[in-house]
Design an enzyme around this catalytic site. Structure first.
Site, PDB file in Angstrom:
ATOM      1  N   ASP A 100       0.865  -1.180   0.000  1.00  0.00           N
ATOM      2  CA  ASP A 100       0.000   0.000   0.000  1.00  0.00           C
ATOM      3  C   ASP A 100       0.902   1.230   0.000  1.00  0.00           C
ATOM      4  O   ASP A 100       2.131   1.120  -0.016  1.00  0.00           O
ATOM      5  CB  ASP A 100      -0.938  -0.001   1.214  1.00  0.00           C
ATOM      6  CG  ASP A 100      -2.279   0.670   0.904  1.00  0.00           C
ATOM      7  OD1 ASP A 100      -2.262   1.766   0.310  1.00  0.00           O
ATOM      8  OD2 ASP A 100      -3.326   0.114   1.260  1.00  0.00           O
ATOM      9  N   GLY A 143       4.474   1.672  -1.685  1.00  0.00           N
ATOM     10  CA  GLY A 143       4.647   2.060  -3.077  1.00  0.00           C
ATOM     11  C   GLY A 143       3.342   2.557  -3.662  1.00  0.00           C
ATOM     12  O   GLY A 143       2.362   2.792  -2.954  1.00  0.00           O
ATOM     13  N   ASP A 144       3.329   2.705  -4.982  1.00  0.00           N
ATOM     14  CA  ASP A 144       2.175   3.239  -5.712  1.00  0.00           C
ATOM     15  C   ASP A 144       1.773   2.214  -6.759  1.00  0.00           C
ATOM     16  O   ASP A 144       2.540   1.915  -7.678  1.00  0.00           O
ATOM     17  CB  ASP A 144       2.570   4.560  -6.375  1.00  0.00           C
ATOM     18  CG  ASP A 144       1.414   5.231  -7.115  1.00  0.00           C
ATOM     19  OD1 ASP A 144       0.386   4.563  -7.353  1.00  0.00           O
ATOM     20  OD2 ASP A 144       1.550   6.423  -7.453  1.00  0.00           O
ATOM     21  N   PHE A 145       0.556   1.656  -6.653  1.00  0.00           N
ATOM     22  CA  PHE A 145       0.170   0.591  -7.580  1.00  0.00           C
ATOM     23  C   PHE A 145      -0.065   1.085  -9.000  1.00  0.00           C
ATOM     24  O   PHE A 145      -0.244   0.280  -9.912  1.00  0.00           O
ATOM     25  CB  PHE A 145      -1.012  -0.235  -7.075  1.00  0.00           C
ATOM     26  CG  PHE A 145      -2.250   0.507  -6.625  1.00  0.00           C
ATOM     27  CD1 PHE A 145      -2.788   1.560  -7.352  1.00  0.00           C
ATOM     28  CD2 PHE A 145      -2.904   0.118  -5.464  1.00  0.00           C
ATOM     29  CE1 PHE A 145      -3.935   2.207  -6.947  1.00  0.00           C
ATOM     30  CE2 PHE A 145      -4.057   0.757  -5.041  1.00  0.00           C
ATOM     31  CZ  PHE A 145      -4.576   1.803  -5.792  1.00  0.00           C
ATOM     32  N   HIS A 205     -13.099  -0.322  -7.213  1.00  0.00           N
ATOM     33  CA  HIS A 205     -14.301   0.524  -7.235  1.00  0.00           C
ATOM     34  C   HIS A 205     -13.994   1.992  -6.953  1.00  0.00           C
ATOM     35  O   HIS A 205     -14.852   2.853  -7.144  1.00  0.00           O
ATOM     36  CB  HIS A 205     -15.368  -0.022  -6.284  1.00  0.00           C
ATOM     37  CG  HIS A 205     -15.144   0.284  -4.835  1.00  0.00           C
ATOM     38  ND1 HIS A 205     -16.178   0.364  -3.927  1.00  0.00           N
ATOM     39  CD2 HIS A 205     -14.015   0.514  -4.118  1.00  0.00           C
ATOM     40  CE1 HIS A 205     -15.704   0.640  -2.731  1.00  0.00           C
ATOM     41  NE2 HIS A 205     -14.400   0.731  -2.816  1.00  0.00           N
TER      42      HIS A 205
END
Length: 340
Positions: A206, A232-234, A252
């Site tokens: 996350d 991190g950044d997905f 969503h």
């Protein structure tokens, strides 16, 4: 002011519509009870209305009027005049219990409640009312405002607590050696998976500011020795090496383009022969009642996301080179969308 709904209510009656129109009275009354910690005070022994007023620093008469209304719909009980008790509903408003919904009650009725007042803007423009109301997107707002961000985190943990048991009961995780929970917050779902599958290892992923709070939770759940947590950044990348990737209540939040971007990062990271699970409220066909239809409207107000049908998930997955293989409903109302 209005007729007694118990005597004249029914589908299509004016009272039925009146109850719908004034539904925010109930949600705000529950919010005030949650914010004041009324359930905690009653559980600690302060059952008398005057004691509760003293404990919550509120006006005694006004608090009594609030409690009278909530007793009338079963949130609290009143065995004798002015003596209040918990019901199964208000027990969910206690702090620190495994099934607590207190943070959810607070979250839905502060900034998010104010954003819903601008639903008309979202319907007219297709843009999030939250951003129109607060001048920035919800996740940017959380980065700049620690208190609502903390409440949001607690609320999502509470939501996942209810979801996790249903997910591990509905899907067999035992064949997988490494489960990667993408956007897994503090690891509530991943911990439930690891507890039930002692041979499995986990990777929790996350944002760095979110993942910072995961170590304590994973240790408390007894799975810290089998779980790595990575920030991190997905949208940029997700940790490689898992044979099962899980995303619960993530897609969503985002529009189709950004969902495909996240899915493509998972596709790149997934081992050959691995599987992807998406846990969401999959919209069923037909016009029957379903909570996901209202959550979909909530996503219109809050962000750029939406709830989706199975066919819509299939389209997203195909765009990211996945194939949808199965949709498994769970006892919690959400479904597990399986893809390879």
């Amino acid at each position: 002011m209005a007729a007694d709904a118990r005597s004249v209510d029914g589908p299509g009656t004016p009272v039925s519509l009146l109850q719908m129109m004034t539904g925010y009275w109930v949600s705000q009354a529950i919010y005030v009870a949650a914010k004041l910690g009324i359930a905690d005070h009653i559980a600690a022994g302060a059952a008398d209305s005057r004691d509760l007023a003293d404990a919550t620093h509120t006006d005694a008469q006004s608090l009594q009027r609030l409690l009278r209304a909530l007793v009338s719909i079963g949130v609290f009980s009143e065995a004798t005049p002015g003596e209040y008790g918990l019901t199964p509903v208000s027990a969910l408003l206690r702090t620190g219990t495994p099934d607590s919904m207190r943070a959810l009650a607070i979250m839905y009725n502060e900034e998010q409640y104010r954003a819903w007042a601008d639903l008309l803007f979202s319907v007219r423009t297709g843009k999030p009312a939250f951003e129109h109301t607060f001048g920035k997107g919800i996740f940017e707002y959380f980065r700049e405002n620690p208190e609502p961000a903390w409440t949001f985190g607690e609320a999502m943990t509470a939501w996942t607590n209810q979801l996790a048991g249903a997910v591990v009961a509905a899907f067999d995780f035992s064949p997988f050696s490494t489960v990667v929970d993408v956007g897994g917050s503090h690891g509530t779902l991943l911990a439930a998976i690891l507890r039930k599958n002692p041979a499995t290892r986990g990777i929790l992923f996350d944002l760095p500011n979110v993942i910072a709070g995961a170590a304590e939770h994973l240790a408390a759940e007894g799975v810290a020795d089998r779980c790595t947590h990575i920030g991190g950044d997905f949208f940029e990348a997700v940790p490689a090496g898992g044979d099962l990737y899980v995303m619960a209540q993530i897609l969503h939040d985002w529009d189709d383009e950004r969902c495909v971007a996240i899915l493509r990062r998972c596709r790149t990271a997934l081992r050959d022969g691995g599987k992807l699970l998406i846990v969401e409220l999959v919209l069923p066909p037909g016009d029957g009642p379903f909570f996901g239809k209202w959550l979909d409207l909530h996503m219109l107000v809050m962000a750029s996301g939406r709830e989706r049908t199975a066919a819509e998930y299939q389209q997203l997955l195909q765009a990211a080179r996945f194939e949808l293989t199965h949709v498994q409903p769970t006892a919690a109302g959400a479904s597990i969308v399986e893809a390879v």
